[in-house]
Design a protein around this motif. Structure first.
Motif, PDB file in Angstrom:
ATOM      1  N   HIS A 147      -0.427   9.642  21.927  1.00 32.94           N
ATOM      2  CA  HIS A 147       0.215   8.574  21.173  1.00 32.94           C
ATOM      3  C   HIS A 147       0.060   8.932  19.711  1.00 32.94           C
ATOM      4  CE1 HIS A 147      -0.738   5.430  24.502  1.00 32.94           C
ATOM      5  NE2 HIS A 147       0.461   5.952  24.680  1.00 32.94           N
ATOM      6  N   LEU A 148       1.108   8.774  18.937  1.00 30.87           N
ATOM      7  CA  LEU A 148       0.990   8.852  17.487  1.00 30.87           C
ATOM      8  C   LEU A 148       0.855   7.424  16.997  1.00 30.87           C
ATOM      9  CD1 LEU A 148       1.076  10.229  14.710  1.00 30.87           C
ATOM     10  CD2 LEU A 148       3.585  10.127  14.843  1.00 30.87           C
ATOM     11  N   LYS A 149      -0.256   7.135  16.332  1.00 30.54           N
ATOM     12  CA  LYS A 149      -0.523   5.784  15.851  1.00 30.54           C
ATOM     13  C   LYS A 149      -0.520   5.756  14.329  1.00 30.54           C
ATOM     14  CE  LYS A 149      -3.006   3.706  19.643  1.00 30.54           C
ATOM     15  NZ  LYS A 149      -4.173   2.854  19.950  1.00 30.54           N
ATOM     16  N   SER A 150       0.001   4.663  13.794  1.00 29.51           N
ATOM     17  CA  SER A 150       0.015   4.464  12.349  1.00 29.51           C
ATOM     18  C   SER A 150      -1.369   4.002  11.889  1.00 29.51           C
ATOM     19  CB  SER A 150       1.072   3.423  11.974  1.00 29.51           C
ATOM     20  OG  SER A 150       0.739   2.178  12.556  1.00 29.51           O
ATOM     21  N   ALA A 151      -1.539   3.859  10.586  1.00 26.61           N
ATOM     22  CA  ALA A 151      -2.820   3.430  10.024  1.00 26.61           C
ATOM     23  C   ALA A 151      -3.216   2.044  10.523  1.00 26.61           C
ATOM     24  CB  ALA A 151      -2.760   3.448   8.502  1.00 26.61           C
ATOM     25  N   ASN A 152      -2.238   1.195  10.871  1.00 26.59           N
ATOM     26  CA  ASN A 152      -2.560  -0.141  11.391  1.00 26.59           C
ATOM     27  C   ASN A 152      -2.732  -0.139  12.911  1.00 26.59           C
ATOM     28  OD1 ASN A 152       0.066   0.050  12.268  1.00 26.59           O
ATOM     29  ND2 ASN A 152       0.787  -1.768  11.195  1.00 26.59           N
ATOM     30  N   ASN A 153      -2.848   1.062  13.490  1.00 27.54           N
ATOM     31  CA  ASN A 153      -3.150   1.274  14.906  1.00 27.54           C
ATOM     32  C   ASN A 153      -1.986   0.952  15.852  1.00 27.54           C
ATOM     33  OD1 ASN A 153      -5.203   2.481  16.415  1.00 27.54           O
ATOM     34  ND2 ASN A 153      -5.867   0.524  17.243  1.00 27.54           N
ATOM     35  N   GLU A 154      -0.772   0.854  15.333  1.00 23.79           N
ATOM     36  CA  GLU A 154       0.392   0.643  16.187  1.00 23.79           C
ATOM     37  C   GLU A 154       0.934   1.981  16.670  1.00 23.79           C
ATOM     38  OE1 GLU A 154       3.472  -1.970  14.935  1.00 23.79           O
ATOM     39  OE2 GLU A 154       2.067  -3.297  13.904  1.00 23.79           O
ATOM     40  N   ILE A 155       1.344   2.028  17.935  1.00 27.19           N
ATOM     41  CA  ILE A 155       1.931   3.244  18.484  1.00 27.19           C
ATOM     42  C   ILE A 155       3.342   3.394  17.933  1.00 27.19           C
ATOM     43  CG2 ILE A 155       2.729   4.412  20.580  1.00 27.19           C
ATOM     44  CD1 ILE A 155       0.487   2.896  22.082  1.00 27.19           C
ATOM     45  N   ILE A 156       3.607   4.553  17.349  1.00 26.29           N
ATOM     46  CA  ILE A 156       4.929   4.866  16.815  1.00 26.29           C
ATOM     47  C   ILE A 156       5.711   5.718  17.812  1.00 26.29           C
ATOM     48  CG2 ILE A 156       6.214   5.901  14.914  1.00 26.29           C
ATOM     49  CD1 ILE A 156       3.640   5.743  13.256  1.00 26.29           C
ATOM     50  N   GLN A 157       5.009   6.660  18.435  1.00 30.38           N
ATOM     51  CA  GLN A 157       5.658   7.622  19.323  1.00 30.38           C
ATOM     52  C   GLN A 157       4.672   8.058  20.407  1.00 30.38           C
ATOM     53  OE1 GLN A 157       8.336  10.605  17.590  1.00 30.38           O
ATOM     54  NE2 GLN A 157       7.008  12.153  18.452  1.00 30.38           N
ATOM     55  N   SER A 158       5.217   8.393  21.564  1.00 29.91           N
ATOM     56  CA  SER A 158       4.398   8.867  22.686  1.00 29.91           C
ATOM     57  C   SER A 158       4.983  10.162  23.234  1.00 29.91           C
ATOM     58  CB  SER A 158       4.374   7.823  23.804  1.00 29.91           C
ATOM     59  OG  SER A 158       3.823   6.621  23.336  1.00 29.91           O
ATOM     60  N   GLY A 159       4.119  10.959  23.823  1.00 27.31           N
ATOM     61  CA  GLY A 159       4.554  12.225  24.400  1.00 27.31           C
ATOM     62  C   GLY A 159       4.702  12.145  25.905  1.00 27.31           C
ATOM     63  N   GLU A 160       5.361  13.134  26.447  1.00 23.18           N
ATOM     64  CA  GLU A 160       5.509  13.287  27.885  1.00 23.18           C
ATOM     65  C   GLU A 160       4.156  13.706  28.469  1.00 23.18           C
ATOM     66  OE1 GLU A 160       9.300  12.216  27.729  1.00 23.18           O
ATOM     67  OE2 GLU A 160       8.653  13.111  29.604  1.00 23.18           O
ATOM     68  N   GLY A 161       4.036  13.681  29.780  1.00 20.56           N
ATOM     69  CA  GLY A 161       2.817  14.126  30.429  1.00 20.56           C
ATOM     70  C   GLY A 161       2.706  15.642  30.440  1.00 20.56           C
TER      71      GLY A 161
END
Length: 108
Positions: A18-32
């Protein structure tokens, strides 16, 4: 500080990020990925492909989103779903701005 979180799924045993922003929100996720090393290579690809043309915005079933694609056309990241196109566009801008310098947090 933004970060990539690498973790292993208990459901399928694969590695994800998961790519998370500074406020801990998920911006993007990767495949398995079948290995942690491959997941880390996927993150490197995300970081190297942060040009606007590497993002494919879409609208489906009443929601907005985007995919990040590598130069070979393979999807290397998927966004969260948004209710407005402006929010989706802000998500793309956040990945472009944050991913190249994001830290990697190993939770696997």
């Amino acid at each position: 500080m933004s970060k990539f979180q690498v973790f292993k799924s208990t459901a399928d045993g694969q590695y994800y990020y998961h790519l998370k922003s500074a406020n801990n929100e998920i911006i993007q996720s990767g495949e398995g990925y079948t290995s942690k090393a491959n997941c880390l290579q996927g993150i490197t690809s995300v970081q190297r492909n942060c040009q606007p043309e590497r993002f494919e915005p879409y609208y489906a079933l009443g929601q907005y989103g985007f995919n990040q694609v590598a130069t070979n056309g393979e999807i290397i990241g998927r966004s969260e779903k948004y209710t407005a196109s402006a929010a989706r566009d802000h998500g793309i801008e956040a990945v472009i701005r944050l991913a190249p310098s994001a830290l990697i947090e190993d939770l696997a």
